[in-house]
Design a protein around this motif. Structure first.
Motif, PDB file in Angstrom:
ATOM      1  N   MET A 179       0.837  -1.205   0.000  1.00  0.00           N
ATOM      2  CA  MET A 179       0.000   0.000   0.000  1.00  0.00           C
ATOM      3  C   MET A 179       0.876   1.262   0.000  1.00  0.00           C
ATOM      4  O   MET A 179       0.628   2.199  -0.750  1.00  0.00           O
ATOM      5  CB  MET A 179      -0.877  -0.034   1.257  1.00  0.00           C
ATOM      6  N   GLU A 180       1.897   1.184   0.860  1.00  0.00           N
ATOM      7  CA  GLU A 180       2.786   2.341   0.975  1.00  0.00           C
ATOM      8  C   GLU A 180       3.477   2.636  -0.357  1.00  0.00           C
ATOM      9  O   GLU A 180       3.626   3.780  -0.768  1.00  0.00           O
ATOM     10  CB  GLU A 180       3.851   2.038   2.047  1.00  0.00           C
ATOM     11  N   ALA A 181       3.808   1.515  -1.020  1.00  0.00           N
ATOM     12  CA  ALA A 181       4.495   1.657  -2.311  1.00  0.00           C
ATOM     13  C   ALA A 181       3.604   2.383  -3.311  1.00  0.00           C
ATOM     14  O   ALA A 181       4.070   3.222  -4.089  1.00  0.00           O
ATOM     15  CB  ALA A 181       4.881   0.285  -2.845  1.00  0.00           C
ATOM     16  N   ILE A 182       2.299   2.058  -3.253  1.00  0.00           N
ATOM     17  CA  ILE A 182       1.367   2.694  -4.202  1.00  0.00           C
ATOM     18  C   ILE A 182       1.291   4.195  -3.934  1.00  0.00           C
ATOM     19  O   ILE A 182       1.344   5.012  -4.845  1.00  0.00           O
ATOM     20  CB  ILE A 182      -0.031   2.037  -4.112  1.00  0.00           C
ATOM     21  N   PHE A 183       1.191   4.550  -2.632  1.00  0.00           N
ATOM     22  CA  PHE A 183       1.141   5.985  -2.276  1.00  0.00           C
ATOM     23  C   PHE A 183       2.405   6.695  -2.738  1.00  0.00           C
ATOM     24  O   PHE A 183       2.369   7.817  -3.223  1.00  0.00           O
ATOM     25  CB  PHE A 183       0.959   6.153  -0.766  1.00  0.00           C
ATOM     26  N   HIS A 184       3.523   5.980  -2.569  1.00  0.00           N
ATOM     27  CA  HIS A 184       4.802   6.550  -2.980  1.00  0.00           C
ATOM     28  C   HIS A 184       4.784   6.861  -4.481  1.00  0.00           C
ATOM     29  O   HIS A 184       5.189   7.939  -4.927  1.00  0.00           O
ATOM     30  CB  HIS A 184       5.921   5.560  -2.645  1.00  0.00           C
ATOM     31  N   GLU A 185       4.268   5.887  -5.248  1.00  0.00           N
ATOM     32  CA  GLU A 185       4.201   6.076  -6.703  1.00  0.00           C
ATOM     33  C   GLU A 185       3.270   7.237  -7.052  1.00  0.00           C
ATOM     34  O   GLU A 185       3.557   8.039  -7.933  1.00  0.00           O
ATOM     35  CB  GLU A 185       3.715   4.793  -7.401  1.00  0.00           C
ATOM     36  N   ILE A 186       2.121   7.309  -6.330  1.00  0.00           N
ATOM     37  CA  ILE A 186       1.170   8.395  -6.626  1.00  0.00           C
ATOM     38  C   ILE A 186       1.821   9.745  -6.330  1.00  0.00           C
ATOM     39  O   ILE A 186       1.679  10.704  -7.090  1.00  0.00           O
ATOM     40  CB  ILE A 186      -0.136   8.211  -5.817  1.00  0.00           C
ATOM     41  N   ALA A 187       2.569   9.788  -5.230  1.00  0.00           N
ATOM     42  CA  ALA A 187       3.251  11.048  -4.887  1.00  0.00           C
ATOM     43  C   ALA A 187       4.266  11.416  -5.965  1.00  0.00           C
ATOM     44  O   ALA A 187       4.371  12.580  -6.377  1.00  0.00           O
ATOM     45  CB  ALA A 187       3.948  10.894  -3.536  1.00  0.00           C
ATOM     46  N   LEU A 188       4.985  10.399  -6.463  1.00  0.00           N
ATOM     47  CA  LEU A 188       5.972  10.648  -7.520  1.00  0.00           C
ATOM     48  C   LEU A 188       5.288  11.163  -8.781  1.00  0.00           C
ATOM     49  O   LEU A 188       5.760  12.084  -9.445  1.00  0.00           O
ATOM     50  CB  LEU A 188       6.720   9.347  -7.861  1.00  0.00           C
ATOM     51  N   PHE A 189       4.149  10.537  -9.085  1.00  0.00           N
ATOM     52  CA  PHE A 189       3.393  10.939 -10.266  1.00  0.00           C
ATOM     53  C   PHE A 189       2.958  12.400 -10.136  1.00  0.00           C
ATOM     54  O   PHE A 189       3.081  13.198 -11.066  1.00  0.00           O
ATOM     55  CB  PHE A 189       2.171  10.026 -10.440  1.00  0.00           C
ATOM     56  N   GLY A 190       2.464  12.716  -8.930  1.00  0.00           N
ATOM     57  CA  GLY A 190       2.013  14.083  -8.679  1.00  0.00           C
ATOM     58  C   GLY A 190       3.145  15.077  -8.847  1.00  0.00           C
ATOM     59  O   GLY A 190       2.993  16.111  -9.497  1.00  0.00           O
ATOM     60  N   SER A 191       4.309  14.733  -8.315  1.00  0.00           N
ATOM     61  CA  SER A 191       5.410  15.690  -8.402  1.00  0.00           C
ATOM     62  C   SER A 191       5.911  15.800  -9.848  1.00  0.00           C
ATOM     63  O   SER A 191       6.293  16.875 -10.304  1.00  0.00           O
ATOM     64  CB  SER A 191       6.530  15.331  -7.415  1.00  0.00           C
ATOM     65  N   ALA A 192       5.871  14.665 -10.582  1.00  0.00           N
ATOM     66  CA  ALA A 192       6.267  14.712 -12.000  1.00  0.00           C
ATOM     67  C   ALA A 192       5.292  15.585 -12.783  1.00  0.00           C
ATOM     68  O   ALA A 192       5.688  16.357 -13.659  1.00  0.00           O
ATOM     69  CB  ALA A 192       6.295  13.301 -12.590  1.00  0.00           C
ATOM     70  N   PHE A 193       4.016  15.468 -12.429  1.00  0.00           N
ATOM     71  CA  PHE A 193       3.005  16.270 -13.122  1.00  0.00           C
ATOM     72  C   PHE A 193       3.257  17.759 -12.871  1.00  0.00           C
ATOM     73  O   PHE A 193       3.195  18.590 -13.772  1.00  0.00           O
ATOM     74  CB  PHE A 193       1.602  15.866 -12.641  1.00  0.00           C
ATOM     75  N   ALA A 194       3.553  18.043 -11.588  1.00  0.00           N
ATOM     76  CA  ALA A 194       3.811  19.449 -11.236  1.00  0.00           C
ATOM     77  C   ALA A 194       5.031  19.982 -11.986  1.00  0.00           C
ATOM     78  O   ALA A 194       5.050  21.122 -12.442  1.00  0.00           O
ATOM     79  CB  ALA A 194       4.017  19.561  -9.731  1.00  0.00           C
TER      80      ALA A 194
END
Lengths: 161, 515
Positions: B1-16
């Motif tokens: 689960m933590e890994a998924i959140f980590h990926e989502i956070a990475l995606f968000g920062s890449a988007f930004a």
């Protein structure tokens, strides 16, 4: 049909070149210095490449002999065919285009400003290709050369040769 | 689960990172430039990227990526305009598009054909971006298991499969060019002992043959000579009519588009096999699977969609091996790899650690380019007829100074201009003799890796091959190589037999004529 014949001849010539190249690679890689063992010697990989080229050359040679490549040599390199080849409009065109590039790259660039060299090259090439009328040709050559030089030098800050 | 959140956070920062006005503008301009370059016959996606690599040297990495990916996406789609309106593919990837597209244009449905092609390309891009995001992490895991031996085998596998796929009938030609690429990479100081190889005492050759000038030569100069060698007057079917595809057309192409998207990504992920191969394979399979195969080649929207979806799906697919293993999936992707190398990015299994979120940045930039491609593609459909009227006899000579600058800029050495020119001539002669260029590029790029990893793997095994032979990933690769070699040789033999029969038949007919 001519293409099939030429294909078998060009494969025949290529196969001989590959065999020579492969042997030369092996000889020169065996002459390279061995530091620790031959396994990590600089010549090891080129030697393998040499073996591969010999193998590919043999495959191609075999295939071209099956397709009568050597027998067609006489025909393809015969006087009539070669004469036609050298007189062929496409051959002449390509040779002149290459010639113009050689003059531009090895003769003009470095001896004068890049924009001037480019203008001369563009004018001559477009004149030879009959791309457009004389006046338009001069305008395009000058404008294109200046735009290219200015944009690359000052906008993208790239050094010009 | 933590890994998924980590990926989502990475995606968000890449988007930004990607979602700024500057980057959006750069992607948009680059995509438009790509569309135009792709549309003009003679200017290919690979050539454009090769010329632009050095331009991006001074740019910020993200801007450079936005620029190159925009051009790449636009150029692959742009090929369809000229394929449809002129029956000359603007870039090799659109060759299969011309089969149905030009028939449609002659029928007065050129606009609809272009619209369908653009929508299909859009769809192919979207599918490939989704697959890129989800498949890449799995490949990272596999790539972590790769040692020197596997990297060596992988580079040989790449050359072999690329050589096999990129030649029509005679894979030997593809292999010869691929290994010539390997040889090119051998010239200069060797990477382990700095021992000069094949330098013939030349100081300049000691630095090796620089990658970018060689690539510019092969795809720039040789292409220019190829286009200008003969004068082909072409007629433009300029009156194209309605552009937006109808609901009926859209409905008819959906199954083909989904299948072609998957095929495109698959072909893209194969080392070196580019957009043109993806389009042909997909077109061929599409024809066999279609309910109306008889319409293929006679103006089938389905056939058009097969080619156009697949060639754009290759773009995302080609990024998968590039990011995970540093092996480009297509020739333009090879240029992208060379460009990010210049910026110090080292793709491979360690990339997620060294550059977290890099994958998402690529995916998001590709997505932006895809949206701009759809919008601008449709807007430019009608004005494109005017752009296509620009004479190639004017345009191609102007590319020559650009190749000179492109070759010179990287190392500021006149020698590199000579390298570029020589490679251009070699490329031209090889192309005239029907040798494919994709394996050559792959060979030049993979050569150093093959050389070093092979010698280091042997050293690790201390001269013993047995431990190397037992490694599972290595076994899979070796089996694959043997399979390609065996099937390739069989194809080469069949080809030689077929040609022999043609020659014999002709000799017989000449003899009977003589009698």
């Amino acid at each position: 049909m001519e293409d099939v014949k030429k294909g078998s001849v060009s494969d025949f010539i290529m196969s001989i070149l590959l065999l020579i190249f492969g042997i030369a690679l092996i000889i020169s890689s065996l002459n390279m210095k061995v530091f620790n063992t031959f396994l990590d010697a600089p010549g090891f990989f080129p030697m393998l490449l040499g073996i591969i080229f010999i193998f590919l050359g043999l495959m191609m040679l075999f295939s071209s002999i099956r397709r009568k490549g050597p027998q067609q040599l006489g025909h393809v390199f015969g006087k009539a065919n070669m004469g036609a080849f050298f007189k062929h409009i496409e051959f002449k065109r390509v040779m002149i285009l290459i010639g113009l590039m050689v003059v531009y790259i090895f003769g003009l660039i470095g001896r004068m400003h890049f924009a001037i060299a480019t203008t001369i090259y563009l004018f001559c090439t477009m004149w030879f290709l009959k791309s457009t009328g004389l006046v338009k040709n001069i305008i395009i050559s000058v404008v294109a050369s200046i735009v290219i030089s200015v944009v690359f030098r000052f906008v993208f800050k790239i050094p010009l040769p | 689960m933590e890994a998924i959140f980590h990926e989502i956070a990475l995606f968000g920062s890449a988007f930004a990172t990607a979602f700024t006005v500057t980057k959006l503008l750069v992607v948009m301009m680059a995509t438009i430039l790509g569309i135009i370059v792709g549309a003009i016959p003679g200017l290919t996606a690979t050539m454009a990227l090769a010329l632009l690599i050095n331009l991006t040297y001074g740019m910020d990495l993200n801007i450079a990526m936005a620029f190159l990916l925009g051009v790449y996406v636009g150029a692959v789609m742009g090929g369809c305009y000229s394929a449809i309106m002129v029956n000359i593919p603007g870039t090799p990837s659109a060759a299969a598009t011309a089969l149905d597209g030009f028939v449609l244009a002659k029928r007065g449905e050129g606009g609809l054909a272009i619209g369908t092609g653009i929508v299909a390309s859009f769809f192919g891009m979207l599918m490939s971006i989704v697959l890129l995001i989800f498949l890449t992490p799995f490949l990272y895991k596999i790539a972590l298991k790769f040692g020197q031996w596997e990297y060596f085998l992988l580079s040989v596998f790449g050359i072999m499969i690329c050589g096999n796929l990129s030649t029509g009938k005679d894979p030997i030609k593809g292999w010869v060019v691929g290994f010539l690429g390997f040889f090119t990479a051998m010239v200069g100081l060797d990477k382990i002992y700095a021992y000069p190889r094949f330098t013939f005492g030349s100081l300049e050759l000691m630095g090796g043959i620089a990658l970018i000038p060689a690539l510019i030569g092969v795809f720039g100069i040789s292409e220019i000579l190829f286009v200008l060698q003969e004068k082909i007057p072409y007629k433009i079917e300029g009156n194209i009519g309605r552009v937006l595809p109808t609901k009926k057309i859209m409905k008819s192409i959906i199954p083909a588009a989904i299948r072609s998207g998957i095929i495109g990504v698959g072909i893209g992920a194969v080392p070196g096999a580019g957009e043109d191969i993806g389009a042909w394979v997909s077109y061929d399979i599409g024809k066999r699977r279609s309910k109306h195969p008889e319409l293929f080649g006679k103006g089938s929207y389905e056939g058009l969609a097969c080619a156009e979806t697949a060639n754009n799906a290759v773009v995302g697919g080609a990024m998968i091996p590039l990011l995970t293993l540093a092996i480009p999936g297509s020739p333009p992707a090879a240029m992208f790899l060379a460009a990010i190398w210049l910026h110090g990015i080292k793709p491979g299994p360690m990339l997620p650690v060294e550059q977290p979120g890099f994958l998402y940045r690529v995916a998001i930039l590709l997505f932006f380019a895809t949206v701009f491609m759809l919008v601008w593609g449709l807007i430019l459909a009608k004005p494109m007829a005017k752009i296509l009227k620009i004479k190639r006899e004017i345009l191609m000579p102007i590319i020559v100074p650009l190749t000179v600058i492109g070759a010179f800029a990287g190392g500021v050495r006149s020698f590199d201009i000579g390298v570029m020119f020589v490679f251009g001539l070699i490329g031209y002669v090889l192309r005239k003799l029907d040798y494919p260029m994709a394996p050559l590029v792959l060979g030049i790029i993979l050569g150093p890796m093959a050389d070093v990893s092979f010698r280091q793997a042997l050293m690790q095994g201390q001269g013993n091959l047995i431990p190397l032979l037992g490694r599972p990933v290595g076994i899979v690769l070796m089996v694959a190589i043997v399979f390609i070699v065996v099937t390739g040789i069989k194809r080469a033999m069949d080809y030689s037999k077929e040609q022999r029969e043609l020659i014999l038949a002709q000799q017989n007919s000449e003899q009977s004529d003589g009698n």
